[in-house]
Scaffold this motif. Structure first.
Motif, short mmCIF file in Angstrom:
data_model
loop_
_atom_site.label_atom_id
_atom_site.label_comp_id
_atom_site.label_asym_id
_atom_site.label_seq_id
_atom_site.Cartn_x
_atom_site.Cartn_y
_atom_site.Cartn_z
N ARG A 110 -25.33 -4.04 -16.80
CA ARG A 110 -26.62 -4.61 -16.39
C ARG A 110 -26.52 -5.16 -14.97
O ARG A 110 -27.44 -4.99 -14.15
N PHE A 111 -25.40 -5.81 -14.67
CA PHE A 111 -25.18 -6.35 -13.33
C PHE A 111 -25.13 -5.24 -12.29
O PHE A 111 -25.78 -5.33 -11.24
N THR A 112 -24.34 -4.18 -12.55
CA THR A 112 -24.18 -3.13 -11.53
C THR A 112 -25.47 -2.34 -11.33
O THR A 112 -25.79 -1.97 -10.20
N LEU A 113 -26.22 -2.10 -12.40
CA LEU A 113 -27.47 -1.35 -12.25
C LEU A 113 -28.49 -2.17 -11.48
O LEU A 113 -29.17 -1.65 -10.58
N ASN A 114 -28.61 -3.46 -11.81
CA ASN A 114 -29.51 -4.33 -11.06
C ASN A 114 -29.13 -4.37 -9.58
O ASN A 114 -30.00 -4.32 -8.69
N SER A 115 -27.83 -4.47 -9.32
CA SER A 115 -27.35 -4.59 -7.94
C SER A 115 -27.66 -3.34 -7.14
O SER A 115 -28.11 -3.43 -5.98
N ILE A 116 -27.43 -2.18 -7.70
CA ILE A 116 -27.69 -0.93 -6.99
C ILE A 116 -29.18 -0.78 -6.71
O ILE A 116 -29.58 -0.41 -5.60
N CYS A 117 -30.00 -1.07 -7.71
CA CYS A 117 -31.43 -0.88 -7.53
C CYS A 117 -31.98 -1.79 -6.44
O CYS A 117 -32.81 -1.37 -5.62
N GLU A 118 -31.52 -3.04 -6.41
CA GLU A 118 -32.10 -3.98 -5.46
C GLU A 118 -31.53 -3.85 -4.05
O GLU A 118 -32.19 -4.19 -3.08
N THR A 119 -30.29 -3.35 -3.93
CA THR A 119 -29.69 -3.22 -2.60
C THR A 119 -29.95 -1.84 -2.00
O THR A 119 -30.80 -1.68 -1.13
N ALA A 120 -29.26 -0.84 -2.50
CA ALA A 120 -29.34 0.50 -1.91
C ALA A 120 -30.73 1.11 -2.07
O ALA A 120 -31.16 1.90 -1.23
N LEU A 121 -31.44 0.73 -3.15
CA LEU A 121 -32.74 1.35 -3.41
C LEU A 121 -33.91 0.41 -3.12
O LEU A 121 -35.06 0.85 -3.08
N THR A 170 -18.54 1.43 -10.82
CA THR A 170 -18.25 0.02 -10.58
C THR A 170 -18.23 -0.77 -11.88
O THR A 170 -17.48 -1.75 -12.01
N SER A 171 -19.07 -0.36 -12.84
CA SER A 171 -19.05 -1.03 -14.14
C SER A 171 -17.67 -0.97 -14.78
O SER A 171 -17.11 -1.99 -15.21
N MET A 172 -17.11 0.24 -14.85
CA MET A 172 -15.81 0.41 -15.50
C MET A 172 -14.71 -0.29 -14.71
O MET A 172 -13.78 -0.86 -15.30
N ASN A 173 -14.79 -0.28 -13.40
CA ASN A 173 -13.78 -0.98 -12.60
C ASN A 173 -13.80 -2.48 -12.89
O ASN A 173 -12.75 -3.12 -13.05
N PHE A 207 -19.23 -0.52 -0.34
CA PHE A 207 -20.28 -1.11 -1.17
C PHE A 207 -19.71 -1.53 -2.52
O PHE A 207 -19.93 -2.65 -2.99
N ALA A 208 -18.94 -0.63 -3.14
CA ALA A 208 -18.38 -0.90 -4.47
C ALA A 208 -17.40 -2.06 -4.43
O ALA A 208 -17.43 -2.95 -5.30
N MET A 209 -16.51 -2.09 -3.44
CA MET A 209 -15.52 -3.16 -3.37
C MET A 209 -16.17 -4.52 -3.15
O MET A 209 -15.77 -5.53 -3.74
N LEU A 210 -17.21 -4.56 -2.33
CA LEU A 210 -17.91 -5.82 -2.08
C LEU A 210 -18.60 -6.30 -3.36
O LEU A 210 -18.56 -7.49 -3.69
N GLU A 211 -19.19 -5.38 -4.08
CA GLU A 211 -19.88 -5.72 -5.33
C GLU A 211 -18.90 -6.24 -6.38
O GLU A 211 -19.14 -7.26 -7.04
N VAL A 212 -17.78 -5.54 -6.53
CA VAL A 212 -16.78 -5.91 -7.53
C VAL A 212 -16.18 -7.27 -7.21
O VAL A 212 -16.06 -8.15 -8.07
N LYS A 213 -15.80 -7.48 -5.96
CA LYS A 213 -15.20 -8.76 -5.56
C LYS A 213 -16.15 -9.92 -5.81
O LYS A 213 -15.74 -10.99 -6.28
N THR A 214 -17.42 -9.73 -5.50
CA THR A 214 -18.38 -10.83 -5.61
C THR A 214 -18.50 -11.31 -7.05
O THR A 214 -18.46 -12.53 -7.31
N LEU A 215 -18.65 -10.39 -7.99
CA LEU A 215 -18.78 -10.82 -9.38
C LEU A 215 -17.48 -11.45 -9.90
O LEU A 215 -17.51 -12.46 -10.61
N LEU A 216 -16.33 -10.86 -9.55
CA LEU A 216 -15.06 -11.43 -10.01
C LEU A 216 -14.85 -12.84 -9.50
O LEU A 216 -14.35 -13.71 -10.23
N VAL A 217 -15.22 -13.10 -8.25
CA VAL A 217 -15.10 -14.45 -7.71
C VAL A 217 -15.94 -15.43 -8.52
O VAL A 217 -15.48 -16.53 -8.86
N HIS A 218 -17.14 -15.05 -8.85
CA HIS A 218 -18.02 -15.94 -9.61
C HIS A 218 -17.46 -16.19 -11.02
O HIS A 218 -17.48 -17.33 -11.50
#
Length: 525
Positions: free
Chosen positions: A190-201, A328-331, A468-479
């Motif tokens: 849910r996080f990765t799909l929301n993120s892709i839709c709001e950023t890249a799209l 990114t979800s699986m990572n 894009f993927a690395m930035l997204e993954v790092k951000t959620l892991l930090v939180h």
């Protein structure tokens, strides 16, 4: 029955013709030869076919899990790149970094393998499946949308979506009044799909319909792909559409295309060309503006300039969502599982985060701070090594090709670069099946073969969205790590994987979450 017999006779005739044309000798192809005329075996191993048909029917009747480990067993047994034969055509299976470098750096080998044809009903001729000048034009068009200046502006969305995940987990903790077990497969996508839709799209997923169905439909489409890989008779589009599941696939494909179309339509409604600077060079526009622009905006502007049409926009939206959503979800899912099972490294990451961000308020996190988190990055990379989001990729020779390793590949040769097996090759990684993040510290990786770790591919067709993927993954892991301690439930040593374009675990992945009670204590890290 008679139709299948006729088909089999036809295939045998083709096979016999290829034998007669010297494509096959001694029941296995030897046209795949060394330049100097020496024995093939000195350069590459040969997969042993079980019948005169080579390896054509080896996978018939296998499950998705069996198909995944079929290639793993070959890599373990042969310990070097090897050749198989399907209907007389050679398939060059690469598990060695030197061989991967030759293939991925060869400018004549950018055409994707024949099996990507199975994805075309879904992705058409998007960036993943296209080739030649068509691919080059699309890549040139889309590359500016992933410049680091644009990615910095996406960070706000990643942080907002991360806070939603934290709030969701906290609510679950409040409801249980103690450690809470969560299914990562329910939360992370849910996080990765929301993120892709709001950023890249450029569209909030809440504004679209049927978002919850998207992942299940992607899985259905991928199962259809695997069915065609397992059964060689279904490699024919005509046979698959007539006797396979071609007709059954149509409702799923319609739902997938409808979902992406709803995103495109929503963005069209909000897209205002007057808000964009009138700069002829699209890349310069992205480099000089402070406003955040979506990948989809790039294509909508390019459409007005005649560089792409509506069908092309649909192709690329479908492609980016397919490639960028579950990968990114699986990572994220697997990195969290490994961290839960390695508390010492989890503590290192937590202390590193706390030192760089002393306040629990993570709203000021920026790209520079994230780039300094070396221990967190090592954890992500080690997970990508053991479980690359894309376990393998294919190329096809559109003309006879000579390689520097003394192989001549005939026209039509299929090439599979097994990223999963390269990453676990003991030639490059000691104890290759163990999760050891420290192997990616600079002092431990500076002399490693550059193609021994290629989670985002390499060469001209490397992944356009890897930063894009690395930035997204790092951000959620930090939180997550800043707010919670994660405890093990699922054991990564027991993970079983399924064959597919993307890596998937056979079972869902679970962890336990505990609220961090005290501030960190700085230890020596």
């Amino acid at each position: 029955m008679w139709i299948f017999i006729a088909i089999l006779i036809g295939l045998l005739s083709v096979y016999a013709f290829r034998l007669r044309k010297d494509y096959v000798l001694l029941a296995l192809c030897r046209r795949f030869k060394t330049i100097d005329g020496g024995p093939l075996e000195k350069t590459v191993a040969t997969g042993k076919g079980t019948t005169i048909f080579g390896n054509t029917f080896d996978t018939l009747g296998m499950t998705s899990e069996q198909l995944f480990y079929y290639s793993r067993d070959y890599a373990t047994e042969l310990k070097r790149s090897y050749i198989q034969y399907v209907f007389g055509f050679p398939i060059y299976n690469i598990i060695d970094a030197d061989d991967a470098e030759l293939i991925l750096n060869d400018n004549n080998l950018i055409t994707k393998g024949d099996m990507y044809r199975f994805l075309q009903p879904f992705l058409k001729t998007g960036l993943l499946t296209s080739t030649g000048q068509y691919w080059h034009g699309r890549r040139k068009l889309l590359t500016p949308a992933f410049h680091f200046k644009i990615l910095e502006q996406f960070l706000d969305v990643f942080k907002q979506e991360s806070v939603k995940v934290i709030d969701l987990i906290q609510n679950m903790l409040d409801a249980t009044d103690g450690p809470c077990q969560i299914n990562l497969n329910d939360i992370i996508p849910r996080f990765t799909l929301n993120s892709i839709c709001e950023t890249a799209l450029g569209v909030k997923l809440d504004d679209c319909s049927n978002g919850d169905e998207y992942r299940s439909n992607i899985t259905i489409a991928e199962h259809s792909f695997i069915k065609r890989v397992i059964n060689p008779l279904m490699s024919s589009d005509a046979l698959y559409n007539r006797y396979g599941d071609g007709v059954k696939d149509i409702p799923t494909l319609n739902k997938l295309h409808s979902f992406s179309s709803s995103i495109i339509e929503k963005r069209r409604q909000n897209f205002n060309e007057e808000n964009l600077k009138e700069i002829d060079d699209i890349e310069s526009r992205y480099l000089n503006t402070k406003q955040r622009y979506a990948m989809l905006d790039t294509m909508l502007m390019a459409e007005k300039e005649g560089l792409i049409d509506h069908a092309g926009i649909c192709e690329e939206v479908d492609t980016f969502m397919f490639e960028g959503f579950d990968t990114t979800s699986m990572n994220l899912i697997l990195t969290l599982a490994y961290l839960a099972n390695h508390p010492q490294w989890q503590q290192r990451c937590f202390e590193e985060i706390s030192e760089l961000i002393p306040s629990k308020d993570l709203s000021e996190v920026d790209n520079r701070t994230l780039s300094q988190m070396k221990y967190l990055e090592c954890a992500i990379k080690e997970t990508q090594r053991l479980c690359p989001s894309v376990p393998g990729m294919m190329r096809e020779c559109h003309e006879e090709t000579k390689l520097a390793n003394n192989l001549i590949m005939p026209k039509g040769t299929q090439i599979i670069v097994h990223i999963f097996d390269i990453h676990r090759n003991p030639q490059y990684f000691e104890n290759p099946d163990e999760w050891i993040p420290s192997r990616f510290l600079p002092e431990n990786s500076e002399h490693r073969h550059p193609f021994a770790f290629i989670p985002f591919s390499a060469g001209r067709r490397n992944c356009i969205g890897q930063k894009f993927a690395m930035l997204e993954v790092k951000t959620l892991l930090v939180h997550i790590l800043r707010n919670f301690e994660i405890l093990p439930v699922s054991n990564p040593r027991e993970f079983k994987f399924l064959a597919g374009i993307l890596i998937r675990t056979k079972s869902d992945v679970f962890i336990k979450i505990v609220k961090r009670q005290a501030e960190y204590t700085v230890n020596s890290i």
